[in-house]
Scaffold this active site. Structure first.
Site, PDB file in Angstrom:
ATOM      1  N   HIS A 116       7.394   5.478   1.022  1.00 33.97           N
ATOM      2  CA  HIS A 116       8.071   4.263   0.534  1.00 33.97           C
ATOM      3  C   HIS A 116       8.902   4.567  -0.708  1.00 33.97           C
ATOM      4  CE1 HIS A 116       4.352   2.421   2.462  1.00 33.97           C
ATOM      5  NE2 HIS A 116       5.323   1.794   3.090  1.00 33.97           N
ATOM      6  N   TYR A 141       0.863  -1.185   0.000  1.00 33.64           N
ATOM      7  CA  TYR A 141       0.000   0.000   0.000  1.00 33.64           C
ATOM      8  C   TYR A 141       0.906   1.244   0.000  1.00 33.64           C
ATOM      9  CZ  TYR A 141      -4.538   2.151   0.211  1.00 33.64           C
ATOM     10  OH  TYR A 141      -5.675   2.839  -0.125  1.00 33.64           O
TER      11      TYR A 141
END
Ligand code: PAF
Length: 276
Positions: A32, A27
């Site tokens: 990230h 997700y």
């Protein structure tokens, strides 16, 4: 980009190649992707893992409803030029009979998140140790957003001689200061408007430090902001040593403010270096 599910296939694909490694629970958001970009800049081969690790969720936590979107994750990672994604199932990583746990003992894991989420760090270090053994990276990338997790992983890597460089990457924030997190999607619109006050509280502590105030005064300044957040239950606010995470009474270089608390629908954490 290769997408691999099986641990055996992964080992074969990375054998002797010492990649840069970004472990995630999927997700993916810009936080990230900041890890992935840093890994890509510093390593010829980049491996990202996507695995929602059941061992690090306690009873009553959000393992079942943790947000997942593998197709979107795949497109994002492809666009970043990632070489290999490792996306095992729980049965792949923890087959019948799996019984080992890796634990960093003592106050580093007992306090703050460890106190509120018993067993959480044991789950994190178990899966990260296992992933490190499979991927054999030269460097591994973790967000400073989970500052205690980063400190715990550094401890494990040093204690167990993994020989991996652990790289901490600064937190990515929304324009209003809210730290990016996969769990932000749970916030109601009203609480989404309140949530940036966590960061404002951290900034209040940093401003106080910069103005020459004591640790206690900086903490009081932050708590005054936190007290104005509607529907928010504070779990902890603390100014700590950046390595041991022990609470401070006097400033040390790199002193870090940690905050955690809950809206009814989601728990949030954040942190900031408040003293240079
Ligand atoms: O930070 C996370 O997303 C997880 O805790 C990690 C490091 C991928 C281990 O499951």
């Amino acid at each position: 980009m290769r997408w691999i599910q099986s641990p055996r296939e992964l080992r074969e694909a990375v054998a002797g190649r010492s990649p840069g490694f970004v472990p995630t629970m999927g997700y993916l958001h810009q936080g990230h992707l900041a890890l992935v970009r840093r890994a890509r800049d510093e390593n010829p081969l980049v491996v990202v893992s996507i695995f929602v690790n059941p061992l690090q969720f306690g009873p009553g936590e959000d393992y079942d409803r943790y947000p997942r979107d593998p197709e979107r994750d795949r497109a994002l990672l492809e666009a970043e030029g990632v070489d290999l994604v490792f996306a095992p199932t729980a049965e792949d990583l923890y087959p019948e009979g799996f019984a080992t746990r890796v634990e960093v003992a003592g106050p580093l894991t007992a306090r703050w998140e460890g106190e509120r989420r018993p067993g959480h760090f044991r789950g994190v270090t178990t899966v990260v140790a296992k992933l490190f053994n499979l991927v054999r990276p030269r460097r591994a990338y973790f967000g400073e957003k989970d500052f205690q997790q980063l400190a715990v992983i550094r401890r494990m890597v040093a204690d167990l001689d993994f020989g991996i460089e652990v790289v901490g990457v600064p937190t990515v924030r929304e324009p209003d200061g809210l730290a990016l997190s996969s769990r932000n999607v749970y916030l109601t619109p009203a609480h989404r408007r309140e949530a940036p006050k966590l960061y404002r509280a951290l900034l209040a502590a940093r401003d106080a430090a910069r103005a020459g105030r004591t640790v206690a005064e900086a903490e009081a300044a932050a708590r005054a902001v936190l007290a104005t957040i509607a529907d928010f239950t504070l779990d902890y606010f603390a100014i700590v040593d950046p390595v041991t995470l022990a609470p401070l009474s006097d400033w040390v270089p790199g002193a870090r403010a940690l905050v955690a608390g809950r809206f009814p629908e989601v728990r949030l954490i954040d942190n900031l270096e408040v003293y240079p």
